[in-house]
Design a protein around this motif. Structure first.
Motif, PDB file in Angstrom:
ATOM      1  N   HIS A 132       0.831  -1.203   0.000  1.00  0.00           N
ATOM      2  CA  HIS A 132       0.000   0.000   0.000  1.00  0.00           C
ATOM      3  C   HIS A 132       0.868   1.257   0.000  1.00  0.00           C
ATOM      4  O   HIS A 132       0.354   2.366  -0.123  1.00  0.00           O
ATOM      5  CB  HIS A 132      -0.983   0.008   1.177  1.00  0.00           C
ATOM      6  CG  HIS A 132      -0.351  -0.107   2.529  1.00  0.00           C
ATOM      7  ND1 HIS A 132       0.247   0.950   3.166  1.00  0.00           N
ATOM      8  CD2 HIS A 132      -0.230  -1.175   3.357  1.00  0.00           C
ATOM      9  CE1 HIS A 132       0.707   0.550   4.339  1.00  0.00           C
ATOM     10  NE2 HIS A 132       0.439  -0.732   4.478  1.00  0.00           N
ATOM     11  N   VAL A 133       2.195   1.054   0.129  1.00  0.00           N
ATOM     12  CA  VAL A 133       3.162   2.141  -0.048  1.00  0.00           C
ATOM     13  C   VAL A 133       4.267   1.629  -0.963  1.00  0.00           C
ATOM     14  O   VAL A 133       4.822   0.551  -0.728  1.00  0.00           O
ATOM     15  CB  VAL A 133       3.775   2.603   1.293  1.00  0.00           C
ATOM     16  CG1 VAL A 133       4.914   3.596   1.048  1.00  0.00           C
ATOM     17  CG2 VAL A 133       2.719   3.219   2.193  1.00  0.00           C
ATOM     18  N   PHE A 134       4.557   2.387  -2.008  1.00  0.00           N
ATOM     19  CA  PHE A 134       5.683   2.090  -2.896  1.00  0.00           C
ATOM     20  C   PHE A 134       6.163   3.420  -3.454  1.00  0.00           C
ATOM     21  O   PHE A 134       5.570   3.978  -4.372  1.00  0.00           O
ATOM     22  CB  PHE A 134       5.261   1.138  -4.015  1.00  0.00           C
ATOM     23  CG  PHE A 134       6.313   0.926  -5.078  1.00  0.00           C
ATOM     24  CD1 PHE A 134       7.647   0.788  -4.747  1.00  0.00           C
ATOM     25  CD2 PHE A 134       5.958   0.855  -6.416  1.00  0.00           C
ATOM     26  CE1 PHE A 134       8.612   0.597  -5.721  1.00  0.00           C
ATOM     27  CE2 PHE A 134       6.909   0.659  -7.405  1.00  0.00           C
ATOM     28  CZ  PHE A 134       8.233   0.530  -7.053  1.00  0.00           C
ATOM     29  N   ASN A 135       7.220   3.948  -2.850  1.00  0.00           N
ATOM     30  CA  ASN A 135       7.708   5.277  -3.202  1.00  0.00           C
ATOM     31  C   ASN A 135       9.219   5.270  -3.343  1.00  0.00           C
ATOM     32  O   ASN A 135       9.911   4.390  -2.818  1.00  0.00           O
ATOM     33  CB  ASN A 135       7.342   6.305  -2.113  1.00  0.00           C
ATOM     34  CG  ASN A 135       5.850   6.527  -1.997  1.00  0.00           C
ATOM     35  OD1 ASN A 135       5.154   6.624  -3.002  1.00  0.00           O
ATOM     36  ND2 ASN A 135       5.364   6.594  -0.768  1.00  0.00           N
ATOM     37  N   LEU A 136       9.719   6.296  -4.025  1.00  0.00           N
ATOM     38  CA  LEU A 136      11.144   6.607  -4.026  1.00  0.00           C
ATOM     39  C   LEU A 136      11.293   7.967  -3.360  1.00  0.00           C
ATOM     40  O   LEU A 136      10.867   8.984  -3.902  1.00  0.00           O
ATOM     41  CB  LEU A 136      11.705   6.641  -5.446  1.00  0.00           C
ATOM     42  CG  LEU A 136      13.219   6.882  -5.531  1.00  0.00           C
ATOM     43  CD1 LEU A 136      13.986   5.673  -5.003  1.00  0.00           C
ATOM     44  CD2 LEU A 136      13.644   7.194  -6.962  1.00  0.00           C
ATOM     45  N   LYS A 197       4.534   1.206 -11.531  1.00  0.00           N
ATOM     46  CA  LYS A 197       3.177   1.475 -11.046  1.00  0.00           C
ATOM     47  C   LYS A 197       2.149   1.333 -12.172  1.00  0.00           C
ATOM     48  O   LYS A 197       1.039   0.834 -11.947  1.00  0.00           O
ATOM     49  CB  LYS A 197       3.109   2.868 -10.426  1.00  0.00           C
ATOM     50  CG  LYS A 197       3.820   2.972  -9.084  1.00  0.00           C
ATOM     51  CD  LYS A 197       3.643   4.345  -8.456  1.00  0.00           C
ATOM     52  CE  LYS A 197       4.249   4.398  -7.065  1.00  0.00           C
ATOM     53  NZ  LYS A 197       4.049   5.711  -6.401  1.00  0.00           N
ATOM     54  N   LYS A 198       2.499   1.736 -13.383  1.00  0.00           N
ATOM     55  CA  LYS A 198       1.584   1.558 -14.513  1.00  0.00           C
ATOM     56  C   LYS A 198       1.388   0.080 -14.837  1.00  0.00           C
ATOM     57  O   LYS A 198       0.342  -0.317 -15.353  1.00  0.00           O
ATOM     58  CB  LYS A 198       2.125   2.291 -15.738  1.00  0.00           C
ATOM     59  CG  LYS A 198       2.001   3.801 -15.664  1.00  0.00           C
ATOM     60  CD  LYS A 198       2.537   4.448 -16.930  1.00  0.00           C
ATOM     61  CE  LYS A 198       2.414   5.962 -16.858  1.00  0.00           C
ATOM     62  NZ  LYS A 198       2.957   6.621 -18.075  1.00  0.00           N
ATOM     63  N   CYS A 200       1.193  -2.248 -12.672  1.00  0.00           N
ATOM     64  CA  CYS A 200       0.419  -2.869 -11.594  1.00  0.00           C
ATOM     65  C   CYS A 200      -0.798  -2.000 -11.297  1.00  0.00           C
ATOM     66  O   CYS A 200      -0.917  -1.437 -10.199  1.00  0.00           O
ATOM     67  CB  CYS A 200       1.278  -3.037 -10.344  1.00  0.00           C
ATOM     68  SG  CYS A 200       2.735  -4.073 -10.596  1.00  0.00           S
ATOM     69  N   PRO A 201      -1.704  -1.832 -12.256  1.00  0.00           N
ATOM     70  CA  PRO A 201      -2.838  -0.925 -12.064  1.00  0.00           C
ATOM     71  C   PRO A 201      -3.763  -1.417 -10.963  1.00  0.00           C
ATOM     72  O   PRO A 201      -3.932  -2.613 -10.751  1.00  0.00           O
ATOM     73  CB  PRO A 201      -3.539  -0.942 -13.427  1.00  0.00           C
ATOM     74  CG  PRO A 201      -3.158  -2.260 -14.029  1.00  0.00           C
ATOM     75  CD  PRO A 201      -1.755  -2.518 -13.553  1.00  0.00           C
ATOM     76  N   GLY A 202      -4.352  -0.460 -10.254  1.00  0.00           N
ATOM     77  CA  GLY A 202      -5.326  -0.802  -9.229  1.00  0.00           C
ATOM     78  C   GLY A 202      -4.737  -1.072  -7.868  1.00  0.00           C
ATOM     79  O   GLY A 202      -5.463  -1.325  -6.914  1.00  0.00           O
ATOM     80  N   LYS A 203      -3.395  -1.021  -7.734  1.00  0.00           N
ATOM     81  CA  LYS A 203      -2.787  -1.243  -6.432  1.00  0.00           C
ATOM     82  C   LYS A 203      -2.984  -0.013  -5.553  1.00  0.00           C
ATOM     83  O   LYS A 203      -3.130   1.105  -6.027  1.00  0.00           O
ATOM     84  CB  LYS A 203      -1.294  -1.555  -6.577  1.00  0.00           C
ATOM     85  CG  LYS A 203      -1.002  -2.726  -7.508  1.00  0.00           C
ATOM     86  CD  LYS A 203      -1.769  -3.974  -7.117  1.00  0.00           C
ATOM     87  CE  LYS A 203      -1.558  -5.088  -8.123  1.00  0.00           C
ATOM     88  NZ  LYS A 203      -2.453  -6.230  -7.894  1.00  0.00           N
ATOM     89  N   ALA A 204      -2.944  -0.237  -4.245  1.00  0.00           N
ATOM     90  CA  ALA A 204      -3.255   0.845  -3.306  1.00  0.00           C
ATOM     91  C   ALA A 204      -2.254   1.987  -3.381  1.00  0.00           C
ATOM     92  O   ALA A 204      -2.583   3.125  -3.074  1.00  0.00           O
ATOM     93  CB  ALA A 204      -3.307   0.291  -1.887  1.00  0.00           C
ATOM     94  N   PHE A 205      -1.008   1.690  -3.778  1.00  0.00           N
ATOM     95  CA  PHE A 205      -0.021   2.760  -3.822  1.00  0.00           C
ATOM     96  C   PHE A 205      -0.268   3.671  -5.008  1.00  0.00           C
ATOM     97  O   PHE A 205       0.376   4.683  -5.146  1.00  0.00           O
ATOM     98  CB  PHE A 205       1.412   2.199  -3.863  1.00  0.00           C
ATOM     99  CG  PHE A 205       1.662   1.181  -4.952  1.00  0.00           C
ATOM    100  CD1 PHE A 205       1.737   1.553  -6.281  1.00  0.00           C
ATOM    101  CD2 PHE A 205       1.822  -0.153  -4.639  1.00  0.00           C
ATOM    102  CE1 PHE A 205       1.980   0.625  -7.277  1.00  0.00           C
ATOM    103  CE2 PHE A 205       2.077  -1.097  -5.625  1.00  0.00           C
ATOM    104  CZ  PHE A 205       2.154  -0.708  -6.942  1.00  0.00           C
TER     105      PHE A 205
END
Length: 205
Positions: A132-136, A197-198, A200-205
């Motif tokens: 639910h979090v995936f950031n740089l 992120k593109k 893996c569409p629909g993920k919470a992040f």
């Protein structure tokens, strides 16, 4: 156009979009890419496909000595070693990283069949379906590496058995100092995050 892996995931070979995704993950987490060269090693990284995986390999001199005397004896005549970094697409948005060291037959730079070992510290699985979090985080990354931030139940699991619900790459050694920070590097890594992120569409992040 968003990349979707679901429709073609049953294929035994990677699609072009899946290769791009694995390239992005490998670069983001390790700094490794095709034809890049480390400060240590005799060759640049060479990229190859292996069914559902990409493998990046480089050759260096064998200066590895451990506490296992039997293993040391087995590889004592190996002049060279080959480091293989493998990333596999296990399921859509689920990735495994493996770091394998292979030892040469004498002075050969082509035959690395004598022995192999796996670095458990750099062997792990990342499950972005749980994130639910995936950031740089590029704060203070002008002169030091930007930090990957992950959160979610068992979002990353290591070869040694431990799984983490919250993890960041601050103390991770898989990039081996390849990241130095700066605008250009941070932008390239942010583009990698965007592609992932593109994919893996629909993920919470």
């Amino acid at each position: 156009m968003s990349l979707s892996l679901v429709g073609c995931f049953g294929s035994p070979q990677l699609s072009k979009e899946e290769e791009q995704l694995l390239d992005a993950m490998m670069f983001l987490f390790t700094g490794i890419e095709d034809n890049a060269r480390d400060e240590v090693g005799l060759t640049s990284w060479r990229r190859d496909r292996s069914r559902r995986a990409l493998e990046f390999a480089k050759v260096g001199r064998n200066r590895v000595f451990g506490s296992d005397e039997a293993f040391n004896q087995a590889v004592q005549n190996s002049r060279y070693l080959r480091v293989v970094e493998r990333i596999t697409l296990i399921e859509p948005c689920v990735f495994s990283f493996e770091e394998i060291t292979q030892y040469s037959l004498g002075e050969s730079q082509d035959d690395f069949s004598v022995a192999s070992s796996k670095n458990a510290l750099n062997t792990y699985a990342v499950d972005l379906t749980r994130a639910h979090v995936f950031n740089l985080n590029t704060e203070d990354a002008d002169r030091s590496k930007a930090i990957i931030e992950l959160a979610g139940p068992r979002v990353i699991c290591f070869e040694l058995g431990a799984c983490e619900n919250a993890w960041n790459s601050f103390f991770a050694g898989h990039d081996l100092g390849r990241f130095r920070g700066g605008a250009d590097e941070n932008q390239r890594r942010q583009r990698a995050v965007g592609l992932i992120k593109k994919s893996c569409p629909g993920k919470a992040f």
